[in-house]
Design a protein around this motif. Structure first.
Motif, mmCIF file in Angstrom:
data_model
loop_
_atom_site.group_PDB
_atom_site.id
_atom_site.type_symbol
_atom_site.label_atom_id
_atom_site.label_comp_id
_atom_site.label_asym_id
_atom_site.label_seq_id
_atom_site.Cartn_x
_atom_site.Cartn_y
_atom_site.Cartn_z
ATOM 1 N N PRO A 13 0.823 -1.200 0.000
ATOM 2 C CA PRO A 13 0.000 0.000 0.000
ATOM 3 C C PRO A 13 0.866 1.263 0.000
ATOM 4 O O PRO A 13 2.080 1.183 0.177
ATOM 5 C CB PRO A 13 -0.797 -0.115 1.297
ATOM 6 C CG PRO A 13 0.133 -0.855 2.218
ATOM 7 C CD PRO A 13 0.860 -1.840 1.341
ATOM 8 N N ASP B 62 -0.643 2.350 6.600
ATOM 9 C CA ASP B 62 -0.897 0.991 6.112
ATOM 10 C C ASP B 62 0.376 0.175 6.042
ATOM 11 O O ASP B 62 0.399 -1.013 6.399
ATOM 12 C CB ASP B 62 -1.549 1.049 4.728
ATOM 13 C CG ASP B 62 -2.993 1.511 4.780
ATOM 14 O OD1 ASP B 62 -3.564 1.534 5.893
ATOM 15 O OD2 ASP B 62 -3.548 1.852 3.716
ATOM 16 N N LEU C 222 -5.218 -1.972 -4.383
ATOM 17 C CA LEU C 222 -4.195 -2.834 -3.803
ATOM 18 C C LEU C 222 -3.780 -3.946 -4.762
ATOM 19 O O LEU C 222 -2.693 -4.517 -4.630
ATOM 20 C CB LEU C 222 -4.702 -3.462 -2.497
ATOM 21 C CG LEU C 222 -5.008 -2.502 -1.350
ATOM 22 C CD1 LEU C 222 -5.595 -3.265 -0.170
ATOM 23 C CD2 LEU C 222 -3.755 -1.749 -0.919
#
Length: 444
Positions: A194, A199, A301
């Motif tokens: 990410p 994240d 993603l």
């Protein structure tokens, strides 16, 4: 029977990063097992370092760094049988137009090949149309080949160039559980997925937590590059710097590692990632492979690519001992160990491409490259793409784009190289140090 070329082909590979050099060079060897390989590294932000090239482990008979114009000059002066364009989509399109200008009509020219380094999970139409015009557009699986043809046919472009193959770097010994019960868990990190610090920090903390929960397991965080290096994607927040901020430091059974992915997989019992191509390498060997859902299953993603694979899992599930079981039908459609790890089907995956190469190289002349994008179909898009690679709207190098190396003295070449290295270092420093600070300030 496997199809092979009849003679030692002269193959050139133009790549713009370490991962694309790996894909391009290995693809060249798959297409022409007997070849003379010349490598060109396109000068830019992601030009690989000597360490990165050594880690890839693919040798060329000759390897040099070039600009777009210098590469086109090489194509004009040297006869090659096959040219593999292992580049980002815009660079492929620029080279195709530059080569079209060299051969505006049917001529004795090389066969032009391009494709994708790994999982195609974003910008499908954009990336494909930028690659249109090559003689072969390689698809890494049946799934990709069907999607590629659909895109080309959808805009009325010729889809005959799409050829189903497989990723060229799958291989290695089939996975076997170790009799001593020892386990190695590998988290394959990605430079751009990410994106956020939160994240990326979360994923690293969960890997560390897994190591602390399972003290008998070795947990390796496999990194693609060292700080200051770039690969296919920009990495603004290297995991090395995030690791320095882990409270209490990394436990003894958790460490950061580099090196060839194949060597790391030789000792892997569970591969964990968000959406890395390493998952496909792992699945090919039959290694239990987890594609993380902790941050959601999202197109941004790339883990949505693994829907239906049986590999989606969270760190919580892995902490509790879950081991994903991949779906055989999904594997078959995605070109991964369709008949078992390292099986015969994978060995023949490049037969169709080799046959096409053999047919084309036997032709005395090939038609001029014909990309879908032209000044008629994309007059507001194409010139900007070409300009970014110092080419004019007609594919000709812009004035001053490529002073010939032979025209520069040894001192001038040294100065130019030093300035280029300094500029590249400043750019990387800006990406990894300055840009994140500015972004955080903008969020205040």
């Amino acid at each position: 029977m496997p199809v092979s070329t009849k003679r030692n082909l002269r193959v050139a590979v133009l790549a713009d990063s370490d991962t694309r050099w790996k894909w391009g060079a290995l693809t060249a060897h798959r297409l022409a097992p007997e070849l003379h390989l010349t490598g060109f590294l396109l000068r830019g932000r992601a030009t690989p370092t000597a360490r990165q090239l050594g880690e890839v482990g693919v040798k060329a008979d000759r390897l040099s760094e070039v600009t777009s114009a210098e590469f086109l000059q090489e194509m004009r002066n040297e006869p090659y049988d096959v040219v593999v364009l292992a580049l980002v989509g815009g660079a492929v399109q620029a080279m195709l137009h530059g080569l079209r200008r060299l051969w505006p009509a049917a001529a004795a020219r090389p066969v032009l090949v391009t494709g994708y380094v790994g999982v195609v999970y974003e910008k499908l139409a954009d990336g494909l149309l930028l690659r249109h015009g090559a003689d072969l557009v390689l698809a890494n699986s049946r799934h990709d080949a069907e999607r590629f043809r659909t895109v080309y046919e959808g805009v009325g472009a010729d889809a005959a160039s799409v050829v189903e193959t497989a990723l060229p770097f799958l291989g290695g010994a089939p996975y076997e559980e170790r009799p001593d019960g020892a386990e190695t868990v590998v988290f394959a990190a990605q430079p751009s997925v990410p994106e956020s610090r939160a994240d990326r920090g979360y994923l690293l903390r969960r890997a560390v937590q897994h190591a602390r929960l399972h003290s008998r397991r070795e947990v390796l965080v496999k990194l693609r590059s060292k700080p200051g290096e770039h690969t296919t994607h920009l990495e603004e927040l290297p995991y090395q710097r995030l690791a320095d901020r882990i409270q209490g430091g990394l436990p003894d059974n958790c460490r950061l590692v580099y090196g060839h992915m194949g060597d790391v997989l030789d000792r892997t019992d569970l591969l964990v990632t968000v959406s890395s191509t390493a998952a496909l390498e792992s699945l090919h060997r039959g290694i239990p492979t987890a594609v993380l859902t902790d941050l959601g299953v999202r197109e941004a993603l790339g883990n949505h690519h693994f829907l239906g694979s049986g590999c989606l899992a969270s760190w919580d599930q892995l902490d509790e001992g879950h081991r994903p079981q991949a779906d055989p039908e999904w594997l078959a459609r995605h070109g991964v160990a369709a008949d078992g790890p390292c099986g015969d089907l994978y060995a023949s995956a490049f037969d169709a491409a080799r046959k096409r190469i053999a047919e084309l190289t036997e032709q005395p002349q090939l038609p001029s490259p014909a990309p879908y994008y032209t000044l008629a179909t994309a007059p507001g898009y194409l010139p900007g793409i070409l300009a970014r690679h110092h080419l004019g709207p007609d594919g000709a190098p812009l004035p001053g784009a490529a002073p010939a190396a032979s025209q520069a003295s040894g001192v001038r070449r040294w100065v130019r190289s030093a300035l280029r290295d300094a500029a590249r270092g400043a750019y990387r420093h800006g990406v990894q140090r300055v840009a994140p600070v500015i972004r955080r300030m903008g969020e205040l």
